[in-house]
Motif scaffolding. Structure first.
Motif, mmCIF file in Angstrom:
data_model
loop_
_atom_site.group_PDB
_atom_site.id
_atom_site.type_symbol
_atom_site.label_atom_id
_atom_site.label_comp_id
_atom_site.label_asym_id
_atom_site.label_seq_id
_atom_site.Cartn_x
_atom_site.Cartn_y
_atom_site.Cartn_z
ATOM 1 N N LYS A 1 0.824 -1.214 0.000
ATOM 2 C CA LYS A 1 0.000 0.000 0.000
ATOM 3 C C LYS A 1 0.858 1.263 0.000
ATOM 4 O O LYS A 1 0.500 2.260 -0.625
ATOM 5 C CB LYS A 1 -0.938 -0.010 1.201
ATOM 6 C CG LYS A 1 -2.033 -1.064 1.117
ATOM 7 C CD LYS A 1 -2.909 -1.051 2.362
ATOM 8 C CE LYS A 1 -4.036 -2.065 2.258
ATOM 9 N NZ LYS A 1 -4.886 -2.098 3.493
ATOM 10 N N GLN A 2 1.993 1.221 0.697
ATOM 11 C CA GLN A 2 2.805 2.436 0.807
ATOM 12 C C GLN A 2 3.678 2.685 -0.422
ATOM 13 O O GLN A 2 4.251 3.761 -0.561
ATOM 14 C CB GLN A 2 3.687 2.386 2.055
ATOM 15 C CG GLN A 2 4.896 1.478 1.939
ATOM 16 C CD GLN A 2 5.807 1.569 3.155
ATOM 17 O OE1 GLN A 2 5.521 2.267 4.105
ATOM 18 N NE2 GLN A 2 6.907 0.847 3.113
ATOM 19 N N LEU A 3 3.763 1.708 -1.350
ATOM 20 C CA LEU A 3 4.579 1.908 -2.543
ATOM 21 C C LEU A 3 4.053 3.032 -3.438
ATOM 22 O O LEU A 3 4.766 3.516 -4.315
ATOM 23 C CB LEU A 3 4.671 0.610 -3.357
ATOM 24 C CG LEU A 3 5.759 -0.377 -2.930
ATOM 25 C CD1 LEU A 3 5.670 -1.662 -3.739
ATOM 26 C CD2 LEU A 3 7.145 0.224 -3.088
ATOM 27 N N HIS A 4 2.816 3.465 -3.201
ATOM 28 C CA HIS A 4 2.288 4.591 -3.966
ATOM 29 C C HIS A 4 3.006 5.893 -3.619
ATOM 30 O O HIS A 4 3.077 6.796 -4.448
ATOM 31 C CB HIS A 4 0.786 4.744 -3.696
ATOM 32 C CG HIS A 4 -0.028 3.602 -4.191
ATOM 33 N ND1 HIS A 4 -0.375 3.457 -5.507
ATOM 34 C CD2 HIS A 4 -0.555 2.525 -3.543
ATOM 35 C CE1 HIS A 4 -1.101 2.347 -5.655
ATOM 36 N NE2 HIS A 4 -1.217 1.764 -4.485
ATOM 37 N N VAL A 5 3.524 5.979 -2.399
ATOM 38 C CA VAL A 5 4.148 7.235 -1.960
ATOM 39 C C VAL A 5 5.614 7.073 -1.588
ATOM 40 O O VAL A 5 6.364 8.043 -1.571
ATOM 41 C CB VAL A 5 3.372 7.830 -0.759
ATOM 42 C CG1 VAL A 5 1.997 8.292 -1.190
ATOM 43 C CG2 VAL A 5 3.258 6.818 0.388
ATOM 44 N N VAL A 6 6.052 5.859 -1.289
ATOM 45 C CA VAL A 6 7.440 5.597 -0.917
ATOM 46 C C VAL A 6 8.006 4.563 -1.881
ATOM 47 O O VAL A 6 7.438 3.485 -2.038
ATOM 48 C CB VAL A 6 7.554 5.088 0.532
ATOM 49 C CG1 VAL A 6 9.010 4.873 0.892
ATOM 50 C CG2 VAL A 6 6.905 6.060 1.504
ATOM 51 N N ASP A 7 9.126 4.897 -2.523
ATOM 52 C CA ASP A 7 9.660 4.018 -3.562
ATOM 53 C C ASP A 7 11.125 3.670 -3.314
ATOM 54 O O ASP A 7 11.908 3.577 -4.243
ATOM 55 C CB ASP A 7 9.504 4.665 -4.935
ATOM 56 C CG ASP A 7 10.249 5.999 -5.045
ATOM 57 O OD1 ASP A 7 10.919 6.389 -4.073
ATOM 58 O OD2 ASP A 7 10.164 6.636 -6.110
ATOM 59 N N ASP A 8 11.479 3.484 -2.052
ATOM 60 C CA ASP A 8 12.896 3.321 -1.732
ATOM 61 C C ASP A 8 13.309 1.888 -1.440
ATOM 62 O O ASP A 8 14.456 1.637 -1.049
ATOM 63 C CB ASP A 8 13.279 4.208 -0.540
ATOM 64 C CG ASP A 8 12.548 3.830 0.745
ATOM 65 O OD1 ASP A 8 11.709 2.912 0.710
ATOM 66 O OD2 ASP A 8 12.816 4.458 1.789
ATOM 67 N N ALA A 9 12.407 0.917 -1.610
ATOM 68 C CA ALA A 9 12.764 -0.458 -1.247
ATOM 69 C C ALA A 9 12.038 -1.455 -2.127
ATOM 70 O O ALA A 9 11.011 -1.154 -2.754
ATOM 71 C CB ALA A 9 12.444 -0.717 0.228
ATOM 72 N N HIS A 10 12.584 -2.662 -2.168
ATOM 73 C CA HIS A 10 12.046 -3.769 -2.964
ATOM 74 C C HIS A 10 12.044 -5.001 -2.083
ATOM 75 O O HIS A 10 12.995 -5.244 -1.333
ATOM 76 C CB HIS A 10 12.950 -3.995 -4.180
ATOM 77 C CG HIS A 10 12.675 -5.271 -4.926
ATOM 78 N ND1 HIS A 10 13.191 -6.493 -4.524
ATOM 79 C CD2 HIS A 10 11.967 -5.512 -6.051
ATOM 80 C CE1 HIS A 10 12.796 -7.424 -5.373
ATOM 81 N NE2 HIS A 10 12.061 -6.852 -6.305
ATOM 82 N N ILE A 11 10.961 -5.775 -2.135
ATOM 83 C CA ILE A 11 10.901 -6.978 -1.298
ATOM 84 C C ILE A 11 10.320 -8.156 -2.074
ATOM 85 O O ILE A 11 9.545 -7.998 -3.022
ATOM 86 C CB ILE A 11 10.087 -6.749 0.008
ATOM 87 C CG1 ILE A 11 8.604 -6.473 -0.326
ATOM 88 C CG2 ILE A 11 10.656 -5.622 0.826
ATOM 89 C CD1 ILE A 11 7.720 -7.641 -0.059
ATOM 90 N N LEU A 12 10.726 -9.344 -1.653
ATOM 91 C CA LEU A 12 10.126 -10.602 -2.086
ATOM 92 C C LEU A 12 9.816 -11.389 -0.819
ATOM 93 O O LEU A 12 10.696 -11.556 0.040
ATOM 94 C CB LEU A 12 11.084 -11.420 -2.943
ATOM 95 C CG LEU A 12 11.576 -10.838 -4.264
ATOM 96 C CD1 LEU A 12 12.661 -11.732 -4.848
ATOM 97 C CD2 LEU A 12 10.441 -10.700 -5.241
ATOM 98 N N ALA A 13 8.602 -11.860 -0.686
ATOM 99 C CA ALA A 13 8.240 -12.714 0.440
ATOM 100 C C ALA A 13 8.201 -14.147 -0.070
ATOM 101 O O ALA A 13 7.314 -14.519 -0.841
ATOM 102 C CB ALA A 13 6.888 -12.309 1.013
ATOM 103 N N MET A 14 9.169 -14.954 0.323
ATOM 104 C CA MET A 14 9.348 -16.284 -0.255
ATOM 105 C C MET A 14 9.101 -17.379 0.792
ATOM 106 O O MET A 14 9.883 -17.550 1.722
ATOM 107 C CB MET A 14 10.769 -16.418 -0.810
ATOM 108 C CG MET A 14 11.090 -17.789 -1.386
ATOM 109 S SD MET A 14 12.823 -17.993 -1.864
ATOM 110 C CE MET A 14 12.917 -16.892 -3.271
#
Length: 526
Positions: A267-280
């Motif tokens: 949800k926060q990726l609309h306003v914050v674009d500083d990280a990338h994640i994969l949930a594995m």
């Protein structure tokens, strides 16, 4: 004089002996194809089981997965764009000859990038990466892998938004769209391409960009191998810098907390674009888990085939910030087992982040709306899948990877001219999942496929039942039985069909190249 012979040497000698004993095809089509390729001046880079058998065997063995390791009549390895044109014209004029196109060879479903009764055009010798400091563009050949691309560019102080695993090839990722570490900022990898050098079906070498063949330029952004063979990608670059990256491992009991953190992050990726994640969610042997986490293992130690289930949170803070608010909730998930977070570079990160190789592989992909109920259903089905397949194939690897897929991804693509995905038509955030299984026991693929497909169908049916269906499939993760091109929306389907008819009027890439997803098989929108 005595000398030591290790198992690798024994396997190589057996392979060579087998190849020497293997006769070439008696097919008249094969003989005509070889004749035409030789007449085109490609004798030095033409390999068959009986001629240059060592290189023939090496190229087959270089596929990351066992599943696409078919044995074609011949392999031809062009060294440059002109030789791609010559090879293509030679094969097209050979009546009845089908062929495959391979760049990195990472797509794992059978027939995707290789062929049995036909010839494989292998772009592996075209792996160079060059950088122009004046234009700030990287020119990348299709046969390379992203580890090599990143290593070259980092030394020059720049980076591109490309693949996320070291063995992934350039050509397939970029023509399939390409989800990257930087999708949250700049869209997909294809959105960073400003020019394609392409060999068309008749052998013509052309460029596709905003001003030259703009209709071809657009459909190459996610439309895959329906229009020609791309021999160079000119991509935008940005300054290279360290990232803060690693894997934090949790027991399955922490799953609810991981899901909550995943939903908040998306949800926060609309306003914050500083990280990338994969949930594995991952079930594999302790040895494979150690390798995936970058922990040294003793290669002489026989692997323990007992499967262990864990959750790996693979996290990358793109600006190298340790105390990032974006990742705080993940870092606060209880009961971490292991934490490898550290400052590194993308080149080092992807070189160490490698999925297990030399196994038979099955991948399926889905998208569904961001809904906790559907994610919980994923986990439930995954747990049963681990039991069903794990009991039949000790030592296999089963993974379920959840990836954020917010509407902002589509907005980034639109801002850069758009691609074939058509994500701008969606108003809801979604989850991109890949469910993958890898095994090496005899008959593994035939045993696992129906079980695996039934599990994915169950997830898809459940998503539809709760109103969470999301009509998009990410091509680079799909199995050959899936139909990603049909999910790109009516307008983009028409654009792809029109471009295929214009640039390949005789249907070479629809009929003579059986591998890959074909726009001709997609129903024309009314």
């Amino acid at each position: 004089m005595a000398f030591a012979v290790n198992q690798d040497m024994v396997d190589r000698m057996r392979s060579v002996s087998a190849l020497q004993a293997e006769a070439e095809s008696e097919s008249d089509v094969f003989k005509a194809a070889i004749k035409h390729l030789q007449e085109a001046g490609l004798e030095e880079v033409l390999y068959t089981p009986a001629r240059q058998f060592g290189t023939y065997s090496e190229r087959i063995g270089s596929y990351w997965s066992l599943t696409p390791r078919a044995r074609p009549w011949a392999i031809v390895q062009p060294r440059n764009t002109e030789e791609v044109s010559k090879a293509l014209k030679a094969l097209v004029k050979t009546n009845g000859c089908q062929f495959a196109i391979r760049s990195g060879g990472h797509t794992c479903y059978p027939g995707s990038n290789n062929i049995v009764d036909g010839v494989t055009i292998d772009l592996g010798l075209m792996s160079q990466t060059e950088y122009n400091p004046e234009t700030k563009l990287a020119s990348i050949r299709p046969g390379g892998q992203w580890t090599g691309v990143y290593n070259t560019l980092e030394k020059l102080g720049v980076m591109v938004a490309g693949g996320r695993e070291g063995l992934v090839g350039v050509g397939g990722l970029l023509t399939g769209g390409g989800k990257t570490y930087y999708t949250c900022r700049v869209g997909f990898a294809c959105d960073q391409v400003v020019n394609y050098e392409v060999v068309l079906a008749d052998g013509t070498i052309t460029n596709a960009n905003e001003s030259e063949n703009p209709d071809l330029f657009r459909v190459l952004k996610g439309g895959s191998s329906n229009f020609g063979i791309v021999t160079r990608f000119d991509m935008k670059t940005f300054p290279a810098h360290d990232v803060y990256d690693g894997i934090v491992t949790f027991p399955p009991s922490s799953g609810d907390a991981v899901i909550d953190a995943f939903i908040d992050f998306t949800k926060q990726l609309h306003v914050v674009d500083d990280a990338h994640i994969l949930a594995m969610w991952v079930s594999m042997s302790q040895r494979d888990i150690a390798m995936l986490n970058g922990i040294p293992v003793d290669p002489a130690q026989p692997p323990d085939l007992t499967m262990v289930s864990m959750i790996n949170m693979i996290m990358t803070q793109l600006d190298g910030v340790e105390a990032s608010p974006s990742l705080e909730r993940f870092m606060n998930v209880p009961n971490p087992i292991n934490n490898t977070m550290k400052h590194t570079t993308l080149a080092k990160k992807v070189a160490g982040f490698l999925l297990p190789s030399n196994r038979e592989d099955i991948w399926f992909s889905l998208n569904y709306k961001l809904d906790r109920r559907i994610i919980a259903k994923n986990v439930e089905v995954y747990d049963r899948l681990v039991k069903d397949i794990g009991e039949r194939s000790p030592g296999c690897v089963i993974q379920m990877v959840l990836q954020p897929f917010p509407t902002s991804f589509g907005k980034h693509s639109t801002e850069r001219g758009g691609n074939m995905f058509g994500l701008e038509r969606f108003k809801d955030d979604s989850v991109l999942i890949i469910v993958a299984v890898e095994g090496s026991t005899p008959g593994f693929y035939d045993m696992a496929f129906p079980i695996f497909k039934a599990a994915v169908d169950e997830i898809e049916d459940y998503a539809k039942s709760v109103g969470g269906d999301f009509e998009f499939r990410y091509l680079n993760y799909c199995d050959g039985s899936q139909d990603p091109l049909s999910t790109y929306g009516p307008e983009n389907i028409r654009k792809m069909k029109d471009a295929a008819a214009k640039f390949d009027p005789t249907g070479v890439f629809q009929t003579k190249v059986p591998g890959g997803f074909k726009i001709s098989k997609v129903k024309t929108p009314e």
